[in-house]
Structure formats: C-alpha cells, structure tokens
Write a protein that holds these residues in place. Structure first.
Motif, mmCIF file in Angstrom:
data_model
loop_
_atom_site.group_PDB
_atom_site.id
_atom_site.type_symbol
_atom_site.label_atom_id
_atom_site.label_comp_id
_atom_site.label_asym_id
_atom_site.label_seq_id
_atom_site.Cartn_x
_atom_site.Cartn_y
_atom_site.Cartn_z
ATOM 1 N N MET A 1 -6.447 -27.495 22.929
ATOM 2 C CA MET A 1 -7.072 -26.213 23.202
ATOM 3 C C MET A 1 -6.895 -25.779 24.661
ATOM 4 S SD MET A 1 -8.467 -24.352 21.046
ATOM 5 C CE MET A 1 -8.402 -24.465 19.311
ATOM 6 N N ARG A 2 -6.800 -26.753 25.573
ATOM 7 C CA ARG A 2 -6.646 -26.417 26.978
ATOM 8 C C ARG A 2 -5.341 -25.660 27.203
ATOM 9 N NH1 ARG A 2 -8.901 -27.596 31.881
ATOM 10 N NH2 ARG A 2 -7.489 -27.774 33.636
ATOM 11 N N GLY A 3 -4.277 -26.085 26.515
ATOM 12 C CA GLY A 3 -2.994 -25.394 26.639
ATOM 13 C C GLY A 3 -3.079 -23.950 26.155
ATOM 14 N N PHE A 4 -3.779 -23.754 25.041
ATOM 15 C CA PHE A 4 -3.988 -22.400 24.517
ATOM 16 C C PHE A 4 -4.738 -21.543 25.532
ATOM 17 C CE2 PHE A 4 -7.108 -19.582 22.439
ATOM 18 C CZ PHE A 4 -6.245 -18.666 21.864
ATOM 19 N N ALA A 5 -5.812 -22.113 26.095
ATOM 20 C CA ALA A 5 -6.639 -21.367 27.045
ATOM 21 C C ALA A 5 -5.837 -21.002 28.290
ATOM 22 C CB ALA A 5 -7.872 -22.187 27.424
ATOM 23 N N LEU A 6 -5.074 -21.936 28.809
ATOM 24 C CA LEU A 6 -4.280 -21.649 30.009
ATOM 25 C C LEU A 6 -3.200 -20.612 29.720
ATOM 26 C CD1 LEU A 6 -3.999 -25.233 31.517
ATOM 27 C CD2 LEU A 6 -5.443 -23.341 32.303
ATOM 28 N N THR A 7 -2.635 -20.660 28.522
ATOM 29 C CA THR A 7 -1.639 -19.653 28.132
ATOM 30 C C THR A 7 -2.275 -18.270 28.066
ATOM 31 O OG1 THR A 7 -0.388 -21.295 26.877
ATOM 32 C CG2 THR A 7 0.020 -18.978 26.340
ATOM 33 N N VAL A 8 -3.465 -18.185 27.492
ATOM 34 C CA VAL A 8 -4.170 -16.898 27.411
ATOM 35 C C VAL A 8 -4.478 -16.376 28.814
ATOM 36 C CG1 VAL A 8 -6.325 -15.773 26.702
ATOM 37 C CG2 VAL A 8 -5.102 -17.259 25.112
ATOM 38 N N LEU A 9 -4.931 -17.257 29.701
ATOM 39 C CA LEU A 9 -5.241 -16.818 31.068
ATOM 40 C C LEU A 9 -3.984 -16.344 31.793
ATOM 41 C CD1 LEU A 9 -7.876 -19.516 32.058
ATOM 42 C CD2 LEU A 9 -8.277 -17.117 31.482
ATOM 43 N N LEU A 94 -1.367 -1.000 25.709
ATOM 44 C CA LEU A 94 -2.735 -0.829 25.221
ATOM 45 C C LEU A 94 -3.100 -1.895 24.188
ATOM 46 C CD1 LEU A 94 -5.231 0.942 25.486
ATOM 47 C CD2 LEU A 94 -4.339 2.341 23.631
ATOM 48 N N LEU A 95 -2.248 -2.089 23.201
ATOM 49 C CA LEU A 95 -2.547 -3.067 22.156
ATOM 50 C C LEU A 95 -2.490 -4.490 22.702
ATOM 51 C CD1 LEU A 95 -0.658 -1.463 19.133
ATOM 52 C CD2 LEU A 95 -3.111 -1.478 19.594
ATOM 53 N N GLY A 96 -1.504 -4.768 23.539
ATOM 54 C CA GLY A 96 -1.407 -6.096 24.146
ATOM 55 C C GLY A 96 -2.626 -6.413 24.989
ATOM 56 N N SER A 97 -3.087 -5.430 25.721
ATOM 57 C CA SER A 97 -4.278 -5.617 26.555
ATOM 58 C C SER A 97 -5.504 -5.911 25.703
ATOM 59 C CB SER A 97 -4.531 -4.376 27.404
ATOM 60 O OG SER A 97 -3.456 -4.152 28.274
ATOM 61 N N LEU A 98 -5.634 -5.199 24.613
ATOM 62 C CA LEU A 98 -6.772 -5.435 23.717
ATOM 63 C C LEU A 98 -6.748 -6.851 23.155
ATOM 64 C CD1 LEU A 98 -6.923 -2.073 21.743
ATOM 65 C CD2 LEU A 98 -8.650 -2.967 23.304
ATOM 66 N N VAL A 99 -5.580 -7.276 22.689
ATOM 67 C CA VAL A 99 -5.459 -8.609 22.080
ATOM 68 C C VAL A 99 -5.699 -9.704 23.116
ATOM 69 C CG1 VAL A 99 -3.836 -10.217 20.994
ATOM 70 C CG2 VAL A 99 -3.966 -7.850 20.203
ATOM 71 N N VAL A 100 -5.024 -9.609 24.255
ATOM 72 C CA VAL A 100 -5.121 -10.659 25.269
ATOM 73 C C VAL A 100 -6.539 -10.745 25.828
ATOM 74 C CG1 VAL A 100 -4.351 -11.259 27.597
ATOM 75 C CG2 VAL A 100 -2.697 -10.642 25.877
ATOM 76 N N ASN A 101 -7.160 -9.611 26.090
ATOM 77 C CA ASN A 101 -8.521 -9.645 26.637
ATOM 78 C C ASN A 101 -9.534 -10.085 25.592
ATOM 79 O OD1 ASN A 101 -8.687 -8.784 29.570
ATOM 80 N ND2 ASN A 101 -7.206 -7.342 28.723
ATOM 81 N N ALA A 102 -9.275 -9.821 24.326
ATOM 82 C CA ALA A 102 -10.155 -10.336 23.263
ATOM 83 C C ALA A 102 -10.015 -11.861 23.172
ATOM 84 C CB ALA A 102 -9.819 -9.686 21.927
ATOM 85 N N LEU A 103 -8.784 -12.358 23.239
ATOM 86 C CA LEU A 103 -8.567 -13.805 23.214
ATOM 87 C C LEU A 103 -9.214 -14.492 24.412
ATOM 88 C CD1 LEU A 103 -4.845 -14.042 22.040
ATOM 89 C CD2 LEU A 103 -6.883 -14.727 20.754
ATOM 90 N N ALA A 104 -9.242 -13.796 25.547
ATOM 91 C CA ALA A 104 -9.835 -14.363 26.762
ATOM 92 C C ALA A 104 -11.345 -14.535 26.629
ATOM 93 C CB ALA A 104 -9.505 -13.484 27.966
ATOM 94 N N THR A 106 -12.783 -15.816 23.891
ATOM 95 C CA THR A 106 -13.070 -16.856 22.898
ATOM 96 C C THR A 106 -13.660 -18.085 23.591
ATOM 97 O OG1 THR A 106 -10.814 -17.727 23.032
ATOM 98 C CG2 THR A 106 -11.261 -16.051 21.327
ATOM 99 N N PRO A 107 -14.477 -18.857 22.883
ATOM 100 C CA PRO A 107 -15.129 -20.021 23.502
ATOM 101 C C PRO A 107 -14.189 -21.018 24.185
ATOM 102 C CG PRO A 107 -16.181 -19.519 21.417
ATOM 103 C CD PRO A 107 -14.978 -18.621 21.529
ATOM 104 N N PRO A 108 -13.032 -21.378 23.608
ATOM 105 C CA PRO A 108 -12.182 -22.354 24.308
ATOM 106 C C PRO A 108 -11.674 -21.835 25.657
ATOM 107 C CG PRO A 108 -11.349 -21.968 22.079
ATOM 108 C CD PRO A 108 -12.494 -21.047 22.299
ATOM 109 N N VAL A 109 -11.361 -20.561 25.720
ATOM 110 C CA VAL A 109 -10.856 -19.985 26.964
ATOM 111 C C VAL A 109 -11.984 -19.889 27.991
ATOM 112 C CG1 VAL A 109 -9.760 -17.974 28.026
ATOM 113 C CG2 VAL A 109 -9.028 -18.733 25.756
ATOM 114 N N LEU A 110 -13.142 -19.452 27.572
ATOM 115 C CA LEU A 110 -14.280 -19.357 28.488
ATOM 116 C C LEU A 110 -14.677 -20.735 29.022
ATOM 117 C CD1 LEU A 110 -16.444 -16.686 26.651
ATOM 118 C CD2 LEU A 110 -15.078 -16.381 28.725
ATOM 119 N N ARG A 111 -14.578 -21.765 28.173
ATOM 120 C CA ARG A 111 -14.902 -23.125 28.602
ATOM 121 C C ARG A 111 -13.933 -23.593 29.690
ATOM 122 N NH1 ARG A 111 -16.114 -24.941 24.004
ATOM 123 N NH2 ARG A 111 -14.010 -25.190 23.261
ATOM 124 N N VAL A 112 -12.644 -23.383 29.480
ATOM 125 C CA VAL A 112 -11.639 -23.778 30.479
ATOM 126 C C VAL A 112 -11.818 -22.959 31.749
ATOM 127 C CG1 VAL A 112 -9.168 -23.775 30.997
ATOM 128 C CG2 VAL A 112 -9.982 -24.682 28.818
#
Length: 126
Positions: A1-9, A94-104, A106-112
């Motif tokens: 999950m850490r890899g996912f979170a860092l990728t999202v960030l 616009l759509l990319g921003s919505l998706v990426v900021n929504a993913l940011a 999520t609990p795993p990303v907020l935890r990292v």
C-alpha cells in the motif's frame, strides 16, 4: 500500500505542475504585448494562491478553504486550456485532477502522508 500511496502523491504533484503549465499556456496564447508577461505572471499568481491557501502548510488554508481553492485553481486551469482551444487537454486536466485528488483522500494515502509529515517534524526538531 505504501507504493500505491507514494505513487498517488507523485501524481498529485504532477497534477499541480500541469495546472501551472495550463496557466502558462493560456498566457502564451494571449495576443498583444502582454504575452511574455502573462506567461510568467499567470502561473506565478496561481502558485501564490496555492501556496497561501491550498498547500499542505498553507498559512490561510483550512478544512474549508483548502478544497475550495483547489477546485477554483483546477477549474480555472481547465477553463484556461478550454479558452485556447485545447478542449481535450482541458477535460483531461479536469478529470485527472478529480481522480488523483479523490485518490489522495483514501485512508492508505492519508496514513502515509501523516507518516511523512511526522518524519519531517522529527528531522526539523533535531
């Protein structure tokens, strides 16, 4: 999950760079002698708004101000691309921003993100 979170960030950061580039592109497509000035000033103005209201350490950011300013900046960046005829890029931003900021949000990303902030605080207190 850490890899996912860092990728999202990383994608969030690239998204922020993309919106600044959108403001620069709008400035470039402006007619007249203000072109060079707007190429620089439009992104700088957006960066200042971001710095003071939307960045993680924003002086005036808050639970309400931060998301509202993000919506405004990404919306205006997309509108800037739309206004110069780059409709596909405008929708992608616009759509990319919505998706990426929504993913940011999520609990795993907020935890990292909290872990990274705690590490930074420990380093700064040394």
């Amino acid at each position: 999950m850490r890899g996912f979170a860092l990728t999202v960030l990383l994608l969030v950061f690239l998204d922020e760079l993309a919106v600044m580039a959108a403001f620069g592109a709008w400035g470039w497509h402006t007619d007249g002698g203000l072109r060079w000035l707007l190429v620089v000033l439009a992104p700088v103005a957006a960066m200042l708004v971001w710095f003071f209201f939307a960045s993680p350490k924003a002086r005036y950011g808050g639970r309400l101000a931060r998301p509202v300013v993000k919506v405004i900046v990404f919306g205006l960046g997309s509108a800037a691309l739309w206004s110069i005829g780059a409709h596909g890029w405008a929708l992608a931003l616009l759509l990319g921003s919505l998706v990426v900021n929504a993913l940011a949000q999520t609990p795993p990303v907020l935890r990292v993100l909290r872990e990274l902030e705690a590490q930074e605080e420990r380093r700064s207190s040394l």
